[in-house]
Scaffold this active site. Structure first.
Site, mmCIF file in Angstrom:
data_model
loop_
_atom_site.group_PDB
_atom_site.id
_atom_site.type_symbol
_atom_site.label_atom_id
_atom_site.label_comp_id
_atom_site.label_asym_id
_atom_site.label_seq_id
_atom_site.Cartn_x
_atom_site.Cartn_y
_atom_site.Cartn_z
ATOM 1 N N CYS A 37 5.669 11.859 -0.614
ATOM 2 C CA CYS A 37 5.019 11.595 0.988
ATOM 3 C C CYS A 37 3.347 11.574 0.546
ATOM 4 O O CYS A 37 2.588 11.309 1.413
ATOM 5 C CB CYS A 37 5.229 12.738 1.876
ATOM 6 S SG CYS A 37 6.878 12.564 2.441
ATOM 7 N N HIS B 82 2.791 5.411 2.669
ATOM 8 C CA HIS B 82 4.245 4.767 2.971
ATOM 9 C C HIS B 82 4.450 4.751 4.426
ATOM 10 O O HIS B 82 3.663 5.154 5.209
ATOM 11 C CB HIS B 82 5.334 5.842 2.575
ATOM 12 C CG HIS B 82 5.261 7.082 3.076
ATOM 13 N ND1 HIS B 82 4.437 8.050 2.761
ATOM 14 C CD2 HIS B 82 6.005 7.629 3.830
ATOM 15 C CE1 HIS B 82 4.683 9.056 3.391
ATOM 16 N NE2 HIS B 82 5.835 8.874 4.228
ATOM 17 N N HIS C 266 1.393 -0.188 14.139
ATOM 18 C CA HIS C 266 0.744 -0.958 13.050
ATOM 19 C C HIS C 266 -0.688 -0.402 12.508
ATOM 20 O O HIS C 266 -1.593 -1.221 12.110
ATOM 21 C CB HIS C 266 0.759 -2.546 13.259
ATOM 22 C CG HIS C 266 2.025 -3.112 13.207
ATOM 23 N ND1 HIS C 266 2.899 -3.150 14.220
ATOM 24 C CD2 HIS C 266 2.763 -3.953 12.393
ATOM 25 C CE1 HIS C 266 4.229 -3.753 13.840
ATOM 26 N NE2 HIS C 266 3.946 -4.065 12.739
ATOM 27 N N GLU D 79 11.211 10.432 12.597
ATOM 28 C CA GLU D 79 10.459 9.806 11.446
ATOM 29 C C GLU D 79 11.509 9.099 10.649
ATOM 30 O O GLU D 79 11.244 7.621 10.163
ATOM 31 C CB GLU D 79 9.738 10.659 10.544
ATOM 32 C CG GLU D 79 9.001 10.225 9.569
ATOM 33 C CD GLU D 79 8.237 11.141 8.529
ATOM 34 O OE1 GLU D 79 7.174 11.553 9.024
ATOM 35 O OE2 GLU D 79 8.949 11.493 7.515
#
Length: 140
Positions: free
Chosen positions: A37, A41, A78, A125
């Site tokens: 992480c 990503h 986005h 998530e």
């Protein structure tokens, strides 16, 4: 859209509104302890927001579903979460994303004369991992 049941919170309000949405966003946790992480990503986040109240506005809404989507989706969809000012001092973990969504929704609700409240925000998530954020009663 998702057909998902989420943890329920017990309350005594007359009305309960739940808004589901999803958005695509990237993030990173720049610390070795974050493992993979630590690299940028992305996720398709699935979000559920619970708003409650005893009174409705003049149109018969606790809050318009579109307004909830505008508050969250327009802000984060986005985008790279780390670029948002609320994550300049902290990492945008799923826990903090859920808390920031609650803060944005509750800030809007406090401005409404009939005073609805956001009791819960769920941020999924991945298909197997999600966070539930519930404010303390004194924060409502």
């Amino acid at each position: 859209m998702m057909q998902q049941f989420y943890p329920q919170i017990h309350h005594h309000y007359r009305y309960e509104l739940n808004k589901d949405m999803h958005l695509a966003a990237a993030h990173f946790i720049s610390d070795d302890a974050a493992g993979q992480c630590q690299h940028t990503h992305g996720h398709t986040y699935f979000i559920n927001i619970t708003v409650v109240g005893d009174a409705l506005d003049e149109l018969g809404f606790l809050i318009n579903f579109k307004r909830i989507k505008d508050i969250v989706h327009k802000r984060y969809d986005h985008s790279v979460l780390n670029d948002h000012p609320e994550y300049k001092e902290v990492y945008p973990t799923t826990e903090r994303v859920a808390e920031q969504i609650w803060t944005a929704i509750q800030t809007e609700l406090k401005q409404l004369p009939h005073q609805p409240k956001c009791l819960q925000v769920v941020v999924r998530e991945t298909p197997t991992s999600y966070v539930v954020y519930r404010p303390k009663p004194e924060e409502l």
